[in-house]
Motif scaffolding. Structure first.
Motif, PDB file in Angstrom:
ATOM      1  N   PRO A 111       0.883  -1.112   0.027  1.00 52.54           N
ATOM      2  CA  PRO A 111      -0.124  -0.050   0.009  1.00 52.54           C
ATOM      3  C   PRO A 111       1.036   1.230  -0.048  1.00 52.54           C
ATOM      4  CG  PRO A 111      -1.046  -1.726   1.725  1.00 52.54           C
ATOM      5  CD  PRO A 111       0.330  -2.032   1.244  1.00 52.54           C
ATOM      6  N   LEU A 112       1.967   1.182   0.596  1.00 49.53           N
ATOM      7  CA  LEU A 112       2.794   2.397   0.771  1.00 49.53           C
ATOM      8  C   LEU A 112       3.477   2.800  -0.735  1.00 49.53           C
ATOM      9  CD1 LEU A 112       4.869   1.632   4.127  1.00 49.53           C
ATOM     10  CD2 LEU A 112       2.896   3.150   3.807  1.00 49.53           C
ATOM     11  N   LYS A 119       2.148  10.997  -5.293  1.00 54.49           N
ATOM     12  CA  LYS A 119       3.133  12.133  -5.128  1.00 54.49           C
ATOM     13  C   LYS A 119       2.603  13.080  -4.389  1.00 54.49           C
ATOM     14  CE  LYS A 119       4.813  12.094  -9.860  1.00 54.49           C
ATOM     15  NZ  LYS A 119       3.703  11.268 -10.584  1.00 54.49           N
ATOM     16  N   GLU A 120       1.789  12.558  -3.164  1.00 55.40           N
ATOM     17  CA  GLU A 120       1.113  13.559  -2.106  1.00 55.40           C
ATOM     18  C   GLU A 120       1.272  12.838  -0.722  1.00 55.40           C
ATOM     19  OE1 GLU A 120      -2.778  14.509  -2.795  1.00 55.40           O
ATOM     20  OE2 GLU A 120      -2.589  14.984  -4.928  1.00 55.40           O
ATOM     21  N   LYS A 121       1.940  13.610   0.172  1.00 53.78           N
ATOM     22  CA  LYS A 121       2.019  13.072   1.462  1.00 53.78           C
ATOM     23  C   LYS A 121       0.857  12.653   2.028  1.00 53.78           C
ATOM     24  CE  LYS A 121       6.483  15.880   1.967  1.00 53.78           C
ATOM     25  NZ  LYS A 121       7.195  16.965   2.609  1.00 53.78           N
ATOM     26  N   ASN A 122      -0.206  13.430   1.840  1.00 56.72           N
ATOM     27  CA  ASN A 122      -1.321  12.986   2.662  1.00 56.72           C
ATOM     28  C   ASN A 122      -1.950  11.733   2.323  1.00 56.72           C
ATOM     29  OD1 ASN A 122      -2.089  14.019   0.322  1.00 56.72           O
ATOM     30  ND2 ASN A 122      -3.980  14.953   0.922  1.00 56.72           N
ATOM     31  N   VAL A 123      -1.718  11.192   0.942  1.00 53.55           N
ATOM     32  CA  VAL A 123      -2.246   9.921   0.657  1.00 53.55           C
ATOM     33  C   VAL A 123      -1.118   8.714   1.272  1.00 53.55           C
ATOM     34  CG1 VAL A 123      -2.582   8.369  -1.533  1.00 53.55           C
ATOM     35  CG2 VAL A 123      -3.079  10.867  -1.594  1.00 53.55           C
ATOM     36  N   TYR A 128      -0.483   4.653   5.796  1.00 53.00           N
ATOM     37  CA  TYR A 128      -0.011   4.402   6.848  1.00 53.00           C
ATOM     38  C   TYR A 128      -0.966   4.367   7.931  1.00 53.00           C
ATOM     39  CZ  TYR A 128       3.226   4.052  10.916  1.00 53.00           C
ATOM     40  OH  TYR A 128       3.911   3.718  12.162  1.00 53.00           O
ATOM     41  N   ALA A 129      -1.800   5.369   8.273  1.00 58.14           N
ATOM     42  CA  ALA A 129      -2.925   5.093   9.378  1.00 58.14           C
ATOM     43  C   ALA A 129      -3.672   4.264   9.326  1.00 58.14           C
ATOM     44  CB  ALA A 129      -3.692   6.587   9.044  1.00 58.14           C
ATOM     45  N   LEU A 130      -4.123   3.732   8.137  1.00 57.63           N
ATOM     46  CA  LEU A 130      -4.757   2.647   7.710  1.00 57.63           C
ATOM     47  C   LEU A 130      -4.005   1.307   8.107  1.00 57.63           C
ATOM     48  CD1 LEU A 130      -6.593   3.339   4.257  1.00 57.63           C
ATOM     49  CD2 LEU A 130      -7.782   3.014   6.520  1.00 57.63           C
ATOM     50  N   GLU A 131      -2.867   1.122   7.857  1.00 57.53           N
ATOM     51  CA  GLU A 131      -2.126   0.086   8.415  1.00 57.53           C
ATOM     52  C   GLU A 131      -1.887   0.009   9.922  1.00 57.53           C
ATOM     53  OE1 GLU A 131       0.473  -0.487   4.301  1.00 57.53           O
ATOM     54  OE2 GLU A 131       1.566   0.024   6.223  1.00 57.53           O
ATOM     55  N   PHE A 199       9.777   3.710   6.731  1.00 60.87           N
ATOM     56  CA  PHE A 199       9.554   3.482   5.331  1.00 60.87           C
ATOM     57  C   PHE A 199       8.845   4.901   4.753  1.00 60.87           C
ATOM     58  CE2 PHE A 199      10.368  -0.969   4.719  1.00 60.87           C
ATOM     59  CZ  PHE A 199      10.820  -1.229   3.679  1.00 60.87           C
ATOM     60  N   VAL A 200       7.649   5.225   5.640  1.00 61.46           N
ATOM     61  CA  VAL A 200       7.241   6.276   5.536  1.00 61.46           C
ATOM     62  C   VAL A 200       7.993   7.678   5.253  1.00 61.46           C
ATOM     63  CG1 VAL A 200       5.292   8.117   6.215  1.00 61.46           C
ATOM     64  CG2 VAL A 200       4.844   5.567   6.404  1.00 61.46           C
ATOM     65  N   MET A 201       8.733   7.913   6.275  1.00 63.38           N
ATOM     66  CA  MET A 201       9.662   9.107   6.265  1.00 63.38           C
ATOM     67  C   MET A 201      10.344   8.983   5.139  1.00 63.38           C
ATOM     68  SD  MET A 201       8.680  10.566   9.071  1.00 63.38           S
ATOM     69  CE  MET A 201      10.008  11.742   9.084  1.00 63.38           C
ATOM     70  N   ILE A 202      10.938   7.647   4.696  1.00 62.95           N
ATOM     71  CA  ILE A 202      12.021   7.714   3.475  1.00 62.95           C
ATOM     72  C   ILE A 202      11.140   8.171   2.144  1.00 62.95           C
ATOM     73  CG2 ILE A 202      13.381   6.275   2.193  1.00 62.95           C
ATOM     74  CD1 ILE A 202      14.187   4.753   4.407  1.00 62.95           C
ATOM     75  N   ILE A 203      10.019   7.557   2.149  1.00 62.21           N
ATOM     76  CA  ILE A 203       9.056   7.679   1.068  1.00 62.21           C
ATOM     77  C   ILE A 203       8.614   9.308   0.868  1.00 62.21           C
ATOM     78  CG2 ILE A 203       7.044   7.016  -0.124  1.00 62.21           C
ATOM     79  CD1 ILE A 203       7.602   4.253   1.141  1.00 62.21           C
TER      80      ILE A 203
END
Length: 381
Positions: A111-112, A119-123, A128-131, A199-203
């Protein structure tokens, strides 16, 4: 270039539509895999609780079907569509993790990766919130009804050597955990959420770079395709669209404008006044543009608008709207502008003939002179 932001947003919107299509294809692939695994579950391979997995599969199927219907029935550029698609991907991933337990740890990266495409951080953070919610649920349910992870069933986090020493005399004295959920949370959920957070921070940094690159590409494209003096598309873009786009459109209407007496104005009052004349005319035409109606400056005083799948009398209405806007401009103390116009309509495959017919009618209008002009040309210093 005052409308660069609009152009950039249009480019992003078009990219998002393409990404939605790609995400839907990825969801189809993931759902096919899930369906195959669900079928195997009824053959007791692997040994899991088929009823629990069927309920999870039904929820995933509901989201999948809803996603397909949403894509084909709703506006493909709707902001909510990407959120719905990412949610569906997360649910399908949770279903896989529920069944395979610890064997499917990396499925949560999927999903990430899908979210990065937007290309949007909110998406990305939505994913991540769903996970954060779905990962614990799928792991805990999967622990009881999926493939059993013996290491989590046993109390503690011992090494392989410790287990071998306990089994050395042929009798196991390994205590079982009385709080398996706590073990799952401490040794599985929290570490994996931490890994996903990294992963989120890198992505998200990758997303920032991608958006900056997209902005630069859009700016270069804008400078290449748009006439900076009028905000309309330029002749290069016009010729490219004629050759590679409008031939595939079912119906196309063409409207041509040619400003009257521009050369005389430039000779008598200078090119500055002529530039103001062109600006006034182009503003009136630009106000009529949208996603179906694109306008181009193809010469010094010549403009064209191409309308995709026009409605009845739409071209004539646009000509009238431009005249009305020029009239209001004149009444407010601006320049008085007149132009010859020509229009034609037909199948997109015949676009060159349509342009030719509109061009001939425009020059016929110009020859008729004042008989076809609603506004007389008048200039004063």
């Amino acid at each position: 270039m005052t409308n660069f932001g609009e152009h950039y947003n249009e480019e992003l919107a078009q990219q998002e539509i393409e990404i939605n299509k790609k995400t839907l294809r990825e969801m189809v692939g993931a759902f096919i895999v899930l369906t195959a695994v669900w079928g195997l579950a009824f053959g007791r391979f692997p040994t899991v609780n088929a009823i629990v997995f069927s309920v999870t599969y039904a929820i995933s199927a509901g989201f999948f079907i809803a996603s397909v219907i949403l894509f084909f029935k709703a506006d493909p550029s709707d902001e909510r569509m990407k959120c719905f698609f990412v949610t569906g991907i997360c649910i399908i991933s949770a279903a896989m993790n529920l069944m395979f337990s610890y064997h499917m740890v990396l499925v949560y990266v999927f999903p990430l990766i899908v979210a990065v495409q937007y290309k949007e951080k909110n998406v990305l953070w939505l994913s991540y919130a769903l996970e954060v919610f779905l990962l614990p649920v799928s792991m805990i349910v999967g622990f009881y009804y999926g493939i059993c992870d013996l290491n989590l069933l046993l109390q503690g986090n011992h090494t392989r050597t410790w287990y071998l020493s306990e089994l050395a005399d042929g009798f196991a004295r390994i205590p079982f955990s009385k709080m398996p959920v706590v073990v799952i949370i401490v040794y599985r959920i929290l570490p994996q959420l931490l890994i996903l957070f990294v992963f989120v921070m890198i992505i998200q940094h990758t997303i920032g770079s991608m958006r900056e690159d997209a902005y630069r590409i859009a700016e270069l494209t804008y400078r290449k395709e748009v006439d900076s003096a009028t905000r309309l598309y330029n002749k290069n873009k016009y010729e490219d669209m004629l050759a590679n786009y409008y031939t595939m459109v079912e119906r196309v209407a063409v409207v041509l404008w040619d400003i009257n007496n521009l050369k005389e104005i430039n000779d008598r009052m200078g090119h500055g006044m002529g530039d103001k004349l062109i600006e006034t005319m182009s503003d009136a035409i630009y106000a009529q543009t949208d996603s179906r109606k694109k306008a181009y400056r193809i010469g010094g005083d010549e403009f064209v608008m191409l309308i995709e799948n026009p409605e009845k009398q739409e071209a004539e209405q646009i000509i009238q709207n431009v005249r009305d806007k020029l009239a209001r401009h004149r009444e407010e103390g601006g320049l008085r502008v007149s132009s010859a116009t020509g229009t034609a309509e037909g199948n997109g495959i015949d676009i060159l003939k349509i342009v030719h017919d509109a061009d001939e009618r425009m020059y016929e209008d110009k020859k008729r002179g004042k008989e076809s002009r609603e506004y007389a040309m008048f200039y004063s210093e």
